[in-house]
Structures are given as structure tokens and as C-alpha cells.
Scaffold this motif. Structure first.
Motif, PDB file in Angstrom:
ATOM      1  N   GLY A   1     -14.594   5.574  -6.395  1.00 21.66           N
ATOM      2  CA  GLY A   1     -14.129   6.854  -5.838  1.00 21.66           C
ATOM      3  C   GLY A   1     -13.907   6.627  -4.178  1.00 21.66           C
ATOM      4  O   GLY A   1     -13.903   7.634  -3.473  1.00 21.66           O
ATOM      5  N   ARG A   2     -13.468   5.493  -3.844  1.00 19.46           N
ATOM      6  CA  ARG A   2     -13.200   5.384  -2.582  1.00 19.46           C
ATOM      7  C   ARG A   2     -11.453   5.225  -2.328  1.00 19.46           C
ATOM      8  O   ARG A   2     -10.676   4.898  -3.171  1.00 19.46           O
ATOM      9  CB  ARG A   2     -13.489   3.754  -1.943  1.00 19.46           C
ATOM     10  N   LYS A   3     -10.918   5.900  -1.261  1.00 20.77           N
ATOM     11  CA  LYS A   3      -9.577   5.720  -0.740  1.00 20.77           C
ATOM     12  C   LYS A   3      -9.367   4.023  -0.235  1.00 20.77           C
ATOM     13  O   LYS A   3     -10.277   3.638   0.181  1.00 20.77           O
ATOM     14  CB  LYS A   3      -9.506   6.613   0.271  1.00 20.77           C
ATOM     15  N   ILE A   4      -8.207   3.348  -0.697  1.00 19.08           N
ATOM     16  CA  ILE A   4      -7.953   2.293  -0.254  1.00 19.08           C
ATOM     17  C   ILE A   4      -6.756   1.979   0.331  1.00 19.08           C
ATOM     18  O   ILE A   4      -5.428   2.403  -0.228  1.00 19.08           O
ATOM     19  CB  ILE A   4      -8.167   1.167  -1.614  1.00 19.08           C
TER      20      ILE A   4
ATOM     21  N   VAL B   1      -8.001  -3.245   2.777  1.00 13.89           N
ATOM     22  CA  VAL B   1      -7.616  -4.489   2.170  1.00 13.89           C
ATOM     23  C   VAL B   1      -6.465  -5.238   3.177  1.00 13.89           C
ATOM     24  O   VAL B   1      -5.721  -4.701   3.510  1.00 13.89           O
ATOM     25  CB  VAL B   1      -7.119  -4.278   0.730  1.00 13.89           C
ATOM     26  N   SER B   2      -6.875  -6.615   3.059  1.00 13.82           N
ATOM     27  CA  SER B   2      -5.882  -7.458   3.806  1.00 13.82           C
ATOM     28  C   SER B   2      -5.991  -9.013   3.286  1.00 13.82           C
ATOM     29  O   SER B   2      -6.447  -8.937   2.286  1.00 13.82           O
ATOM     30  CB  SER B   2      -5.944  -7.635   5.306  1.00 13.82           C
TER      31      SER B   2
ATOM     32  N   GLY C   1      -1.208  -4.105  -4.953  1.00 15.50           N
ATOM     33  CA  GLY C   1      -1.584  -3.230  -6.143  1.00 15.50           C
ATOM     34  C   GLY C   1      -2.869  -2.600  -6.135  1.00 15.50           C
ATOM     35  O   GLY C   1      -3.041  -1.712  -6.704  1.00 15.50           O
ATOM     36  N   MET C   2      -3.522  -3.227  -5.096  1.00 13.69           N
ATOM     37  CA  MET C   2      -4.991  -2.708  -5.075  1.00 13.69           C
ATOM     38  C   MET C   2      -5.339  -1.398  -4.523  1.00 13.69           C
ATOM     39  O   MET C   2      -6.087  -0.513  -4.662  1.00 13.69           O
ATOM     40  CB  MET C   2      -5.766  -3.631  -4.462  1.00 13.69           C
TER      41      MET C   2
END
Length: 372
Positions: A118-121, A153-154, A228-229
Motif C-alpha cells: 500500500g505504499r507510494k514508490i 528507490v535508488s 520497474g519498481m
């Protein structure tokens, strides 16, 4: 984020398939789908496998090579001995955005306290040679986006990657580093000092085995996981060529939103971002508000007011006048702004451009402008 446990023979079959030369993730998924599972692939008749599009005699030869089985068994022993967590692409826990990518890894290894539910990424990438301009924007962007509690993400690399991941940790956000090697090492070694902080506030993903080293082609493969994540990829500074531009291209191929920080035309590490914007491969990003608006996310009202207040302090008298006008009147044409604010057209146009660069306003189709 829990991990589905697979029987030993199934996990070994997945690893064996992953190790076969000339079989990428797209073909691997075709084989799994056709045969009904990874174990069934190695039990099926070769004549049946040859009926699958993209499978030839050379591929079949590699598929049944016993050295792949021996390599898979060795990696399986490492996974069990070191209690390595993993996600198979059909598992419920596999990253949902990545699952929709045709070439996503069939198996992902992970470490840390990752919770994607349920998280924004957002993925954030950029040059290894980050400037003070890029570093300042990283800090500003993460601070502004923090109230939405997104996962950042990185690639855990030099420059923009580590800067944005450290800022995420400072803001109490979950951050994920996508690695170009196995979980048995850390690259670059100097970033080992940040490893425990990332594990406590997120973790690491990789498709690479313990025998994999950080080679150039691995970084290019890794970039598709970063793209893609997430729901969107942000590029903060890039030279004319660079890995972050590859990540942006991959994100575009996945139909994901891409954002780029603009810079001066004379700045070496803004050329890549400016080109992305110019070629309409990315939206211009001047503040977190741009991303929030275009992704239809909603900032908390308290944070919106705080951001507006901070912006207002940074505006000169003319800019404040225009900002107050747009905030009250809503979307307006350039001519209307100039007329109602009693300013010459040329000065209004130049002022609006400065305000856009400060992230105070945004241009809209039809030559309209609105306050952020």
C-alpha cells in the motif's frame, strides 16, 4: 514484507533456469507458463519445449547442461546457510509494479525491513558527480515529499543515489537500494557505512547471485529493476550520456512517468535532464509539488501550506504579487496576469519563468499558469 517459502526442488529449478545462458526473464516466464512450473521444465520432453516461440536447439542444449544444475545447487546451499530472503515473480509479495514488467527478474533476493504494501514508490537516480545544485534539490525534494511517506528507490551508488537515500533516512522514509551484485558484498565499499541504516529503514533488492561481482553489464540490468519498481522515476542531474538516462528510457518503455530537474544550458550535469525535457521524455520537475500534481497524489493540507509559506519567503515583491493573484484567481492567461497585476508583458513573462524555476507556479496547456 513476508517471503513465500518454496520447496527445495522448486527453488533449485528456479535458480537453474536463471543460470542458463541465452535464457532471459522473458523466455524463462514463457517456459514456466508453458510447462506449468519451474520443475516441470526439466521433466518435459525436449520436442515439446521446441514448440515454444523463442526456444531453439541451442537453448535446449544449454537448458539441460548439468553445470547449471550444479551451480543452482551451490547457490541454494548459500541461500539456506545465510538465510537469504527472496521473492519469486509469481509470489504475492513480489513488488507489484515490477511484476507488470515483461522482463522483470524471475527471482529477487532481498535483505532488510522492506514493506511495500500500500505504499507510494518513487525511483530517484542521477549523476555520480552530483553538484551543490543537485545536492540541494535532493534535500528539498525529499523534505517536501516526506509527508506522503513514499518509499525512495535508488541504486546505492555514488552521487545522487546515496544522497537521496541518506536524505530519505534523515526524513524517516523507507528506502531501497537496488544492487548490481550479490548480497554477500557491498559496492562501492565506502558505502558500507550506510548499509545498516538502509537495512533499518528499508533494505536491498538484487537479482544477482552471491558469485556475481559489480560488473558494468550488471548495472545496466539493475536499472530496469529501479525503473520497474516504482510509479515514477526522477532524474536529478545527468551529463549528456549516463546510466540514469538509460533508467529513464526503461521507465518510459514501461509507460511510467519520468521527471527531470532542469538546469542551465551551460552546466555539464544538466545537459541530460534538459534533453529529456526537450525531447518530451520527461516532465520538468522544480519541486515535489510538480510530481504530486501530475501523479494525482494529494499532499496533506498542513504540508501544502508549509511549502507555500516557504516559497513565499523566497519570492521577490513582483513574484509575491503574481503568486497572490494566481492563488486567489486560479488558472490565468499571461495577458490577464499582466493586465490585472499592472505589469508589462515582457516583465510578466520573465517573472513567470523565474517563478516556475523556483517551483512556485506551473505552466498549463493553453498558455495558462497556476500557483502551486
Amino acid at each position: 514484507m513476508s517471503t513465500t517459502q518454496h520447496p527445495a526442488d522448486e527453488l533449485i529449478a528456479i535458480l537453474r533456469l536463471q543460470h542458463v545462458p541465452n535464457i532471459g526473464d522473458v523466455i524463462a516466464k514463457k517456459l514456466i507458463s508453458h510447462c506449468g512450473g519451474p520443475c516441470a521444465i526439466f521433466e518435459d520432453k525436449r520436442s515439446q519445449l521446441l514448440k515454444i516461440d523463442g526456444i531453439g536447439t541451442q537453448t535446449i542444449k544449454h537448458l539441460y547442461d548439468s553445470k547449471n544444475l550444479r551451480a543452482a545447487e551451490k547457490e541454494y546451499e548459500y541461500i539456506i546457510k545465510h538465510n537469504i530472503s527472496y521473492n519469486y515473480f509469481e509470489d504475492e509479495e513480489y513488488p507489484k509494479h515490477l511484476k507488470h514488467c515483461i522482463d522483470s527478474p524471475i527471482l529477487l533476493f532481498k535483505k532488510g525491513n522492506i514493506n511495500l504494501e500500500g505504499r507510494k514508490i518513487i525511483s530517484v537516480v542521477g549523476t555520480r558527480n552530483i553538484t551543490s545544485y543537485g545536492s540541494s534539490f535532493c534535500e528539498q525534494f525529499i523534505a517536501e515529499i516526506a509527508p506522503l511517506n513514499p518509499i525512495i528507490v535508488s541504486g546505492f551508488a555514488y552521487g545522487v543515489d546515496i544522497s537521496v537515500q541518506r536524505e530519505a533516512i534523515n526524513q524517516g522514509l523507507q528506502t531501497i537500494g537496488c544492487l548490481a551484485h550479490g548480497l554477500n558484498q557491498m559496492y562501492p565499499k565506502v558505502h558500507t557505512k550506510y548499509e545498516s541504516d538502509v537495512i533499518q529503514n528499508g533494505g536491498f533488492f538484487t537479482e544477482f547471485w552471491s558469485s556475481s561481482n559489480p560488473e558494468r553489464e550488471n548495472f545496466l540490468k539493475r536499472n530496469r529493476i529501479i525503473a520497474g519498481m516504482s510509479e515514477a522515476t526522477v532524474v536529478i542531474e545527468s551529463a549528456e550520456k549516463g546510466g540514469s538516462l538509460v533508467t529513464a528510457d526503461i521507465a518510459n518503455s514501461y509507460n511510467r512517468d519520468v521527471f527531470a530537474l532542469p538546469g542551465r544550458s551551460t552546466d555539464k550535469y544538466s545537459i541530460g535532464c534538459n534533453n529529456l525535457i526537450k525531447q518530451q521524455k520527461a516532465q520538468m520537475l522544480t519541486s515535489a509539488g510538480d510530481l504530486v500534481y501530475l501523479l494525482n497524489w494529494e499532499l496533506e493540507e498542513k504540508n501544502t501550506k508549509a511549502v507555500q509559506k516557504r516559497l513565499f519567503v523566497d519570492l521577490d515583491e513582483t513574484e509575491q504579487k503574481i503568486y497572490a493573484y494566481l492563488e486567489k484567481q486560479g488558472k490565468q492567461l499571461l495577458d490577464s496576469i499582466a493586465l490585472d497585476c499592472e505589469l508589462p508583458i515582457f516583465k510578466t513573462s520573465a517573472t513567470l519563468l523565474n517563478m516556475e524555476m523556483k517551483g512556485a507556479i506551473r505552466p498549463l496547456p493553453g498558455k495558462l499558469f497556476e500557483a502551486i
